[in-house]
Design an enzyme around this catalytic site. Structure first.
Site, mmCIF file in Angstrom:
data_model
loop_
_atom_site.group_PDB
_atom_site.id
_atom_site.type_symbol
_atom_site.label_atom_id
_atom_site.label_comp_id
_atom_site.label_asym_id
_atom_site.label_seq_id
_atom_site.Cartn_x
_atom_site.Cartn_y
_atom_site.Cartn_z
ATOM 1 N N HIS A 1 -21.657 16.672 22.792
ATOM 2 C CA HIS A 1 -22.080 15.922 23.828
ATOM 3 C C HIS A 1 -22.937 16.259 25.104
ATOM 4 C CE1 HIS A 1 -18.081 16.094 26.372
ATOM 5 N NE2 HIS A 1 -18.372 16.017 26.601
ATOM 6 N N CYS B 1 -21.658 -15.291 13.604
ATOM 7 C CA CYS B 1 -20.712 -15.875 13.062
ATOM 8 C C CYS B 1 -20.661 -17.128 12.699
ATOM 9 C CB CYS B 1 -19.827 -15.443 14.573
ATOM 10 S SG CYS B 1 -21.151 -16.478 16.220
#
Length: 186
Positions: A72, A157
């Site tokens: 990272h 949705c």
């Protein structure tokens, strides 16, 4: 040498669009390094993105394949641009509050201040319009992130409204515009 882009993917139904985004950016000559939250892997497999990017996909911040590299940190140092697409409400909140709980947020927090940072929200309209989400996005903007606003559309949705991931052409245009500005300044 090609520009190195960090494409961070968080848990949203729009995560499947990251495959096309990765493919298009790779074809444009960018070197794409994909970071994923664990939730994102429930929507699209790392293998798909690895094949398209021709680079390892990074999911677990605690997995270090090379002993002399802290993924990272090194990815953040090498990046010419960071983009979180799709950006879920959860990941936006984590970034706004400085939580480094996964590969995406840990890498984002390790980015040098001068690295351009973009986020493209994708979520339900009520989640996007929620004052808490709006406040978290304002914090990111104050910290130098640039939002690529979502579209209004029929959402997964069944609701209709703002929250669909921006068109990939808009995302790519913004990336190229920022990289061009960066090159012009240097």
């Amino acid at each position: 040498m090609p520009k190195q882009l960090l494409l961070a993917i968080s848990g949203s139904i729009s995560a499947y669009k990251a495959a096309d985004l990765t493919s298009q950016l790779t074809k444009l000559g960018y070197e794409i390094h994909v970071l994923m939250t664990e939730a994102a892997t429930q929507f699209i497999t790392p293998l798909t993105l690895q094949v398209l990017s021709k680079q390892p996909v990074h999911v677990d911040v605690m997995t270090e394949k090379l002993a002399d590299r802290i993924n990272h940190i090194d990815l953040a140092k090498e990046a010419d641009l960071f983009i979180l697409a799709p950006a879920s409400a959860n990941t936006i909140a984590h970034l706004a509050h400085g939580l480094a709980s996964n590969m995406v947020t840990a890498t984002a927090l390790a980015l040098p201040a001068e690295t351009p940072k973009l986020f493209a929200p994708a979520m339900n309209t009520k989640m996007y319009d929620n004052p808490i989400t709006q406040q978290n996005m304002a914090v990111l903007t104050q910290q130098g992130y640039r939002e690529i606003p979502p579209r209004s559309a029929l959402l997964a949705c069944g609701d209709v409204g703002r929250g669909a991931l921006a068109d990939l052409s808009d995302i790519i245009h913004t990336i190229e515009e920022i990289l061009h500005e960066q090159t012009s300044r240097n």
